[in-house]
Structures are given as structure tokens and as C-alpha cells.
Design an enzyme around this catalytic site. Structure first.
Site, PDB file in Angstrom:
ATOM      1  N   SER A 292      -6.519  -6.123  -3.823  1.00  0.00           N
ATOM      2  CA  SER A 292      -5.068  -6.342  -3.929  1.00  0.00           C
ATOM      3  C   SER A 292      -4.709  -7.558  -4.790  1.00  0.00           C
ATOM      4  O   SER A 292      -5.398  -8.579  -4.764  1.00  0.00           O
ATOM      5  CB  SER A 292      -4.490  -6.525  -2.528  1.00  0.00           C
TER       6      SER A 292
ATOM      7  N   GLN B  27       8.351  -5.932  -5.173  1.00  0.00           N
ATOM      8  CA  GLN B  27       8.240  -5.764  -3.713  1.00  0.00           C
ATOM      9  C   GLN B  27       7.692  -7.038  -3.086  1.00  0.00           C
ATOM     10  O   GLN B  27       8.077  -7.432  -1.987  1.00  0.00           O
ATOM     11  CB  GLN B  27       7.464  -4.490  -3.316  1.00  0.00           C
TER      12      GLN B  27
ATOM     13  N   ALA C 298       4.889  13.146  -2.299  1.00  0.00           N
ATOM     14  CA  ALA C 298       5.711  13.170  -1.081  1.00  0.00           C
ATOM     15  C   ALA C 298       5.052  12.357   0.031  1.00  0.00           C
ATOM     16  O   ALA C 298       5.163  12.684   1.199  1.00  0.00           O
ATOM     17  CB  ALA C 298       5.940  14.613  -0.637  1.00  0.00           C
ATOM     18  N   GLY C 299       4.386  11.260  -0.363  1.00  0.00           N
ATOM     19  CA  GLY C 299       3.797  10.367   0.628  1.00  0.00           C
ATOM     20  C   GLY C 299       4.732   9.189   0.892  1.00  0.00           C
ATOM     21  O   GLY C 299       5.952   9.284   0.704  1.00  0.00           O
TER      22      GLY C 299
ATOM     23  N   GLY D 263       3.715  -0.026 -12.747  1.00  0.00           N
ATOM     24  CA  GLY D 263       3.362  -0.369 -11.374  1.00  0.00           C
ATOM     25  C   GLY D 263       3.342  -1.870 -11.105  1.00  0.00           C
ATOM     26  O   GLY D 263       3.547  -2.296  -9.966  1.00  0.00           O
TER      27      GLY D 263
ATOM     28  N   LYS E 261       0.534   1.258   6.842  1.00  0.00           N
ATOM     29  CA  LYS E 261       1.992   1.035   6.843  1.00  0.00           C
ATOM     30  C   LYS E 261       2.696   1.814   7.964  1.00  0.00           C
ATOM     31  O   LYS E 261       3.649   1.325   8.546  1.00  0.00           O
ATOM     32  CB  LYS E 261       2.589   1.432   5.492  1.00  0.00           C
TER      33      LYS E 261
ATOM     34  N   TYR F 193      -0.721   0.638 -10.749  1.00  0.00           N
ATOM     35  CA  TYR F 193      -0.876  -0.542 -11.607  1.00  0.00           C
ATOM     36  C   TYR F 193      -2.329  -0.806 -12.013  1.00  0.00           C
ATOM     37  O   TYR F 193      -2.601  -1.736 -12.757  1.00  0.00           O
ATOM     38  CB  TYR F 193      -0.251  -1.788 -10.980  1.00  0.00           C
TER      39      TYR F 193
ATOM     40  N   SER G 240      -1.734  -8.946  -4.333  1.00  0.00           N
ATOM     41  CA  SER G 240      -0.698  -9.644  -3.564  1.00  0.00           C
ATOM     42  C   SER G 240      -1.032 -11.121  -3.310  1.00  0.00           C
ATOM     43  O   SER G 240      -0.148 -11.974  -3.441  1.00  0.00           O
ATOM     44  CB  SER G 240      -0.430  -8.933  -2.246  1.00  0.00           C
TER      45      SER G 240
ATOM     46  N   THR H  21       1.960  19.906  -2.195  1.00  0.00           N
ATOM     47  CA  THR H  21       2.237  20.573  -0.920  1.00  0.00           C
ATOM     48  C   THR H  21       3.746  20.509  -0.700  1.00  0.00           C
ATOM     49  O   THR H  21       4.283  19.475  -0.283  1.00  0.00           O
ATOM     50  CB  THR H  21       1.507  19.847   0.245  1.00  0.00           C
TER      51      THR H  21
END
Ligand code: NAP
Length: 293
Positions: free
Chosen positions: A23, A265, A139-140, A258, A74, A237, A25, A164
Site C-alpha cells: 500500500s 481518498q 460491481a464490487g 488511480g 472493508k 494505480y 497509504s 455477473t
């Protein structure tokens, strides 16, 4: 010898994920802390899922100041948080925890700043978000945040395409009334290519193009889909220049990548913890120097 400015008063912020060692972050958050003279450090903790509840309770009990949560936790942390803001409630997903001191203990409040990652990045790119037509691929969790973000900024229409379709339909069911009517799930790209469906902004919320699981050569849309005059929002990203980003640039589309989303965020999380909007101006340049791809 380099001076280390850590004392017994230094506070701790953490990232929980599995994997999490890749990460960016910590890099971003520690710059924000330094720039704002806050006596705190931000560290990564990577551990398997059966330790999550203990780690979460431990963080609260030991007085960790705040958390970021990444894949695949999450949704699980959403269940563990004592309180949630509106954005995390509708998306069922939390990527930021603020531990608030209350009369009889500490309350963990959950937020979802991926939503700010979408809206702030578009705004920074000079985009008016209102009345636009969006096409979301996937769609996640990221797609759910994108749908919430765009609808909250008064989208005209949100199309969702996912391999899906059922999962795209599930996102639609999270919304009600006028908002649900603005969402349309689509079966295949033929309709878009034949221009039966128009869109202003396309947003990749799948891992297709990512540097893992042999996905780097993949692209989430057919090569024949013309991106001229579109805005392409890539959430991946690593690499920053995915196949989709390259195609978009070649065809004259405007690109938001990204890293833009990641930085925005992160800035929104920092604001939740410290009530300060951190400067983000040079961070992208610094990140690009440190990226492997
Ligand atoms: P997720 O919850 O696992 O959802 C992934 C979605 O992609 C699902 O809809 C899945 O379809 C679809 N998908 C997965 N593999 C696919 C394949 N081989 N072909 C076609 N579709 C495929 O993941 P997520 O959390 O939403 O993350 C999605 C992307 O967003 C990731 O690349 C992540 O790195 C990125 N992201 C970036 C940031 C940032 O700050 N830049 C923040 C959050 C997420 P099914 O429904 O059929 O399984």
C-alpha cells in the site's frame, strides 16, 4: 545520526489489510502528518482475517487514533463499527475508522472515503459532475462507492456493466425511488458500441489492467469502443498507465487515474481524523518516483 521525533506522546494511526504491504497509504499519510506538524505515525498491519476482530478491538482499547481499512476487510469492519456515516451505510463498506472518546468508553465510527476519491478527483480535473451520464464497469465495493458518489452529485444516468449482471442488479437495489430509476444495468457492450447508450464518463472498477494475477494485459472494455471526447476514470494505480489509460490517451480522452483517487481518498480520511484538509499538490509527483510500474 538522523533524529527520530517519536516520544511517548506520539499517536498511532494504522492501515489494516491482507495483503497490505504494497500500500502507498503510509507514504501519503506520513507526509500529511509531517506537513501539518502532527505528532503521530501511520503504520501498516497485515494479518489474516481470523485476527481481524481481535486487532480491531485491540486498536480501540490501546488508543490507536484512527484506522484505514483496505481489501478484503472493508465490509467486515463495516459490521464491527459502532456507528457509520451515510456513505458507508449505503455502500456497506468502511475504509476509515475514527475512534471517538465518549462518556463510557470509545466509539468506532466508520466512513467510506472512496466516495470522496471519485468526486474530488473529478472536480479537481475541472469536471462538473451534475447531469452527466456515467458508465461504471464492475460491481464490487469500488463500483458501489462510485454509484453512490455520482448519484449524490446529481448524475443524470448511471449505467453499470459487470460480467455477473446479478451483482450489478444488487447495487441497483441499494437505492430507492428517483435514484434507482437513474441506474441501468447493461448486458453487453454491443449497445454502447452501436451508440444505443451514451455516456460522458467511464469508470473502471474492476482489477482488469492491474499488475497482479496476469491481468496487466487486460482491458475492461472492447478495443472498438471509441473513447474520443470521453472522460476515463481508472481506479487502478499499479500500473498508473493501464491498457485502458493508454487507449484513452491515444484516442484523446481526458484521464483521471488511480493515483488521483488514492490521494483524494487519503486526504478525506485525514480530514476525518484531524479536521484538516491536507495539501495534496506534490504528492502525485513523489508517488510516481516511488512506484515500481
Ligand atoms: P471487488 O469488490 O473485488 O470487485 C471487483 C469487481 O471486478 C467485481 O464486480 C468483479 O466481477 C469484477 N471482476 C473481477 N475480476 C474480473 C475479471 N477477470 N473480468 C471481469 N470482471 C472482473 O474489488 P473492488 O474493491 O471493487 O476494487 C476494484 C478495483 O478498484 C481494484 O482494481 C482496486 O485496486 C480499485 N480501487 C482503487 C482505489 C484507489 O484509491 N485508487 C480504491 C478502491 C479500489 P464479479 O461481480 O463478476 O465478481
Amino acid at each position: 545520526m538522523q533524529q527520530i521525533n517519536i516520544s511517548s506522546k506520539t499517536r498511532l494511526l494504522s492501515l489494516f489489510g491482507y495483503p497490505a504491504r504494497h500500500s502507498l497509504s503510509p507514504f501519503i499519510q506520513n507526509i500529511f502528518l509531517k506537513d501539518n506538524n502532527i505528532d503521530a505515525v501511520y503504520l501498516t498491519f497485515e494479518f489474516p482475517g481470523d485476527m481481524l476482530l481481535n486487532a480491531f478491538n485491540g486498536a480501540r482499547d490501546m488508543g490507536i487514533y484512527g484506522l484505514n481499512i483496505t481489501m478484503p476487510y472493508k465490509e467486515k469492519i463495516y459490521q464491527m463499527a459502532d456507528d457509520k456515516d451515510a456513505s458507508s451505510r449505503i455502500t456497506g463498506s468502511v475504509n476509515t475508522i475514527r475512534f471517538d472518546l465518549i462518556e463510557n468508553g470509545i466509539k468506532a465510527k466508520g466512513f467510506n472515503t472512496d466516495i470522496d476519491g471519485f468526486t474530488v478527483s473529478l472536480k479537481e480535473a475541472g469536471q462538473d459532475l451534475e447531469n452527466k451520464e456515467y458508465l461504471i464497469i464492475g460491481a464490487g465495493g469500488a463500483a458501489r462507492s462510485a454509484v453512490f458518489a455520482f448519484l449524490s452529485k446529481k448524475a443524470k444516468k448511471v449505467y453499470i456493466y459487470n460480467r455477473t449482471r446479478e451483482n450489478a442488479e444488487k447495487i441497483k437495489q441499494l437505492f430507492f425511488g428517483k435514484e434507482r430509476k437513474k441506474i441501468e444495468t447493461i448486458e453487453n457492450f454491443e449497445l454502447i458500441i452501436k451508440k444505443k447508450i451514451n455516456f460522458d464518463i467511464i469508470c473502471n472498477c474492476t482489477p482488469l489492467g492491474m499488475n497482479t494475477q496476469n491481468m496487466m494485459d487486460s482491458i475492461p472494455i472492447p478495443e472498438s469502443l471509441d473513447l474520443k471526447d470521453k472522460i476515463v476514470f481508472e481506479t487502478i494505480y499499479e500500473p498508473v498507465e493501464t491498457k485502458l489509460v493508454k487507449k484513452a490517451k491515444d484516442e484523446g480522452a481526458r484521464v483521471i487515474d488511480g493515483l488521483d483517487m488514492l490521494i483524494n481518498q487519503a486526504a478525506a480520511s485525514f480530514n476525518i481524523w484531524f479536521d484538516i484538509v491536507p495539501g495534496t499538490k506534490n504528492i502525485k509527483k513523489m508517488l510516481l518516483k516511488n512506484l515500481r510500474y
